[in-house]
Every structure is written in C-alpha cells, then in structure tokens.
Design a protein around this motif. Sequence first.
Motif, PDB file in Angstrom:
ATOM      1  N   ALA A 301      24.393   5.826   9.893  1.00  0.00           N
ATOM      2  CA  ALA A 301      23.406   6.920   9.886  1.00  0.00           C
ATOM      3  C   ALA A 301      23.416   7.607   8.520  1.00  0.00           C
ATOM      4  N   VAL A 302      24.627   7.840   7.993  1.00  0.00           N
ATOM      5  CA  VAL A 302      24.734   8.503   6.676  1.00  0.00           C
ATOM      6  C   VAL A 302      24.191   7.582   5.587  1.00  0.00           C
ATOM      7  N   LYS A 303      24.591   6.299   5.685  1.00  0.00           N
ATOM      8  CA  LYS A 303      24.226   5.328   4.641  1.00  0.00           C
ATOM      9  C   LYS A 303      22.708   5.177   4.528  1.00  0.00           C
ATOM     10  N   TYR A 304      22.032   5.100   5.670  1.00  0.00           N
ATOM     11  CA  TYR A 304      20.600   4.782   5.641  1.00  0.00           C
ATOM     12  C   TYR A 304      19.688   6.017   5.648  1.00  0.00           C
ATOM     13  N   THR A 305      20.282   7.230   5.743  1.00  0.00           N
ATOM     14  CA  THR A 305      19.446   8.442   5.806  1.00  0.00           C
ATOM     15  C   THR A 305      19.532   9.203   4.491  1.00  0.00           C
ATOM     16  N   ASP A 306      18.375   9.518   3.907  1.00  0.00           N
ATOM     17  CA  ASP A 306      18.383  10.240   2.635  1.00  0.00           C
ATOM     18  C   ASP A 306      18.384  11.744   2.829  1.00  0.00           C
ATOM     19  N   THR A 307      17.541  12.208   3.771  1.00  0.00           N
ATOM     20  CA  THR A 307      17.476  13.656   4.002  1.00  0.00           C
ATOM     21  C   THR A 307      17.395  13.921   5.491  1.00  0.00           C
ATOM     22  N   ILE A 310      21.950  14.490  11.143  1.00  0.00           N
ATOM     23  CA  ILE A 310      22.572  13.497  12.039  1.00  0.00           C
ATOM     24  C   ILE A 310      23.096  14.256  13.258  1.00  0.00           C
ATOM     25  N   THR A 311      22.698  13.790  14.419  1.00  0.00           N
ATOM     26  CA  THR A 311      23.112  14.471  15.651  1.00  0.00           C
ATOM     27  C   THR A 311      24.039  13.556  16.436  1.00  0.00           C
ATOM     28  N   ARG A 326      22.071  10.122  16.384  1.00  0.00           N
ATOM     29  CA  ARG A 326      20.644  10.131  16.012  1.00  0.00           C
ATOM     30  C   ARG A 326      20.515  10.509  14.545  1.00  0.00           C
ATOM     31  N   ASP A 327      19.610   9.841  13.849  1.00  0.00           N
ATOM     32  CA  ASP A 327      19.413  10.217  12.446  1.00  0.00           C
ATOM     33  C   ASP A 327      17.939  10.385  12.138  1.00  0.00           C
ATOM     34  N   THR A 328      17.672  10.949  10.978  1.00  0.00           N
ATOM     35  CA  THR A 328      16.285  11.136  10.538  1.00  0.00           C
ATOM     36  C   THR A 328      16.001  10.182   9.376  1.00  0.00           C
ATOM     37  N   GLY A 329      16.582   8.985   9.490  1.00  0.00           N
ATOM     38  CA  GLY A 329      16.463   7.989   8.413  1.00  0.00           C
ATOM     39  C   GLY A 329      15.183   7.169   8.481  1.00  0.00           C
ATOM     40  N   GLY A 383      10.038   5.422   9.975  1.00  0.00           N
ATOM     41  CA  GLY A 383       9.618   6.645   9.291  1.00  0.00           C
ATOM     42  C   GLY A 383      10.137   7.911   9.956  1.00  0.00           C
ATOM     43  N   LYS A 384      10.638   7.783  11.195  1.00  0.00           N
ATOM     44  CA  LYS A 384      11.113   8.994  11.895  1.00  0.00           C
ATOM     45  C   LYS A 384      12.635   9.012  12.079  1.00  0.00           C
ATOM     46  N   GLY A 385      13.208   7.843  12.332  1.00  0.00           N
ATOM     47  CA  GLY A 385      14.661   7.818  12.530  1.00  0.00           C
ATOM     48  C   GLY A 385      15.079   6.925  13.683  1.00  0.00           C
ATOM     49  N   SER A 386      16.384   6.844  13.896  1.00  0.00           N
ATOM     50  CA  SER A 386      16.932   5.950  14.925  1.00  0.00           C
ATOM     51  C   SER A 386      17.951   6.697  15.775  1.00  0.00           C
ATOM     52  N   THR A 387      18.059   6.263  17.032  1.00  0.00           N
ATOM     53  CA  THR A 387      19.122   6.788  17.898  1.00  0.00           C
ATOM     54  C   THR A 387      19.857   5.606  18.507  1.00  0.00           C
ATOM     55  N   PHE A 388      21.141   5.532  18.265  1.00  0.00           N
ATOM     56  CA  PHE A 388      21.986   4.503  18.882  1.00  0.00           C
ATOM     57  C   PHE A 388      22.660   5.129  20.092  1.00  0.00           C
ATOM     58  N   TYR A 389      22.442   4.493  21.258  1.00  0.00           N
ATOM     59  CA  TYR A 389      23.006   5.012  22.514  1.00  0.00           C
ATOM     60  C   TYR A 389      24.144   4.125  22.993  1.00  0.00           C
ATOM     61  N   ILE A 390      25.103   4.759  23.641  1.00  0.00           N
ATOM     62  CA  ILE A 390      26.179   3.990  24.298  1.00  0.00           C
ATOM     63  C   ILE A 390      26.429   4.570  25.679  1.00  0.00           C
TER      64      ILE A 390
END
Length: 422
Positions: A301-307, A310-311, A326-329, A383-390
């Motif tokens: 999440a940190v690597k692929y998100t510029d601004t 991260i939740t 969740r990220d805003t990447g 363009g909005k981001g990703s959420t990885f669920y477990i």
Amino acid sequence: MDWFKRKLKGGVDPNASKSSLATNLVEERARSNIILNSIESGVVVIDDHNSIQLLNPAAARLLGWTTEEAIGLDYRNVIHIVDDKNKEYPEQMNPFKIVFDKRQSHRDNTAVLAPKTGPQIPINISVSPVLDTNQHLNGVVGVFSDVTEQRREERQRAEFISTASHEMRTPVAAIEGYLALAMNDKVSKIDAKARDYLEKAHSSTQHLGQLFQDLLTSAKAEDGRLSNHPSVIEFGSYLQQLSEDLKFGAEKKGLLVEYITNVGDSGHPNAAGTKVVTPLYYVYADPERIREVITNLFDNAVKYTDTGKITIGLTGNEHIVQFYIRDTGPGIPPNDIPHLFQKFYRVDTSATRTIGGTGLGLFICRKIIELFSGRIWVESEVGKGSTFYINLPRLSTQKAADLQKAAASQPSGVMPTPSVTI
Ligand code: ADP
C-alpha cells in the motif's frame, strides 16, 4: 436416475434398431465406450442419489475396485480423497459434495486418492454438474488423473529453489554487510561519487536478498514446509499494535495512517448513550505468519500509493474475523485481479513498472492465509485505490479461553491442536 440408465446403458428399443435414429444411437454409444474404455483418465458418473452409475476401466484401476463391484454403490464408500498429510477430506471439501451443493464445476489439483488397496495416488480431479433442460441436477461427472510423476517433479523443483535460495542468501548478506561498512563514515573514507555507487549497489543487494527470502518462503509454502506455530490471537489489540509499528514507514512518505475497528458486537446493539463494547475477535493462527501478511500488504500500500491515506480496519461477525488494508493508490485493472495472487505476477502499468518488486508477496500472503483456513481477496478501482481483505475463522471467547488454558498446562507452552471447529 432413469436419465443415467437411459443415457449410459443405452436403453435402445431393439425393435427400432432398423431406424436410422437407433443406428445413430448405437454408433454413438459404441464411440463413447471406445473413448471411455481407452482414455488414461478415470471417469465416474454419480447420480443424484449419490450412487455410482458409471466407472470406466481407468477409474476402476485407480480406485482398486472392479466396475461391477462399484456400480450402484454410494460414491463415499468407494472414492476416498485425502490431503497431502493423509487426512481424509472433511465432507465440505470433497469435490463431489461441493458440486452437489453448489451445482458448479470444481477442480482440485492437490488431492490424493486413497485406493481400496495399495499406495496412495496424487490426482488432479475435476467434477462437473449434469443439469437437465430445467436446470435440475441429475448427477455429477468426475474426471481424475494420476499425477504422481508431475507432483514428484514439482517437489524436486521446489526443493532445488529452496536449497539454491537458502545457499545464495548467505553470500548476499555478506555483500550487504560489507557495503554497509564501506558507507559507514566511522570505518571508511569515500568520496561522494563512490557513496552514490555504493548506495545503489546496497539497495540492489537488499532487493536480491528479499528475492531469495521470498523464493525460499514460497517454495516452502508450496510443499507444505512453512513453519507454523499457532496460538490464540486477540485481533483487536494485535492489529492496533501492529498498525503502530507499521505507520512510520507510511508517514515518512507523507501518507496518513488510520486504524478503524467496529464497536459493538453483532447481537449486542449499542443504544445511544450506553457503554460501547469493543468485540473480542479471537483467531487461532501463527502471529508471526499473520504479521508477515499484514506487513506485506501494508508495504505494498505504501509502495504503490503516492498521496492520501492507508486504512487498517477490523470487523467481523459470529463466524469470521475480517481485516483489511485500504489505500488511495493507483488501483488495479480488473483484468489483473484474477491473477494477482499467482506466483511472480506483477501488474504491467507505467506506474508499477518503475517500482521494484518480486511478484511473490501476494502469493506468499495467500498461502499463509490458506494455512489457517482463511480467504484473501482484493477489491479495487483504477484511479481510486485498492482494499485487500482477509477473512479468518473466528474463535469464540470460550474456545479461546479453553485453548489458552490447555496451552498453559503444557510444559513447553505449545498450543494444542484445537479439537474445536473454528
Ligand atoms: P511485488 O513484489 O511486485 O509488490 P506482490 O505479489 O506483493 O509483488 O504484488 C503483485 C502485484 O500486485 C504488484 O506488482 C503490483 O502490480 C500489484 N499490487 C499489489 N498491491 C498493490 C496496491 N496496494 N496497489 C496497486 N497495485 C498493487
């Protein structure tokens, strides 16, 4: 049942044998029989009463039954499938049962057949539903093949990768150490140009070290040698602590980090003004392995998100504990999502192409989560981001206390294998 008898035993009226339709049917049946009798794969047809209606010679040979013996028997008395540790599959994992319940095709490439006599046989099995024109389930068809040789080769390959990466990690660690010494002002004098070169060499060596480590872990995950020391984890405090430890990396990049947990257990609604109860989410898993998964997802999440932000979130219900990152990447294109958890898969976009990685992280995450009977998936919008669920199976407070008590009474403090279904 009648459907199968007609279709498979070829209930053709002899009086009509002269008609071209009957001739066609007889020919078709003869052709099907030639194929079924000569192919190497086992074929079994089971009707909607769980009774075996067809067993071709290859299936009979693999199962150790004769066709005459097996026809008409309940498939559960004839086809025994075990896992690679020789444990019979629980009913809900049996490929035939899955297809009977879900009415959708199912494939299993890790199953092992325990024949009536003789050694076990690793198989790939694919089971499909047989539906009539009204979409009623008439039965299922299973096709399975002996993959002993293939699995042996896979094991050898995994062993080679794991030995090679293990051996290569040692010199790489030494190079990394010497490069760090060369860049240390207290022990070496170097000019700015040399420092620049050494920094680049150091970062590449770190990347190489990570690649060997990931290769080793993924090889172990594939052949079931991943070490696993499960214990009872109270996920609320565990995840909060982990978020605290992780957030510095993100904040250094200017990203916000938040930790969200739902309050109030399901079934205990919180009326306004009443005391808020944070549910205790217990799971039975190896905390170190789960830490590896969360760290990996967070680092991605940190690597692929510029601004943005991260939740890390935690929620759940009676049966599961769910956590997410969740990220805003940049998000992940829909076509890539089905492949994301495969080995070496990397999304090929201009943004991600420039960012280093091995494509093994998510594969390792999936293997670890599957080790604890969990599920991992991603939801993403470009363009909005990703959420990885477990999702992990939730342990009741009572079961968690029982397991903790049992572990405390063992001299080594080792957690017992839970006799409970989690
Ligand atoms: P890598 O070492 O390449 O990061 P992973 O297996 O961890 O390997 O991830 C596989 C690919 O999934 C990455 O190369 C990247 O393209 C994509 N990916 C993973 N996490 C994210 C994310 N949070 N946002 C966007 N893309 C991601």
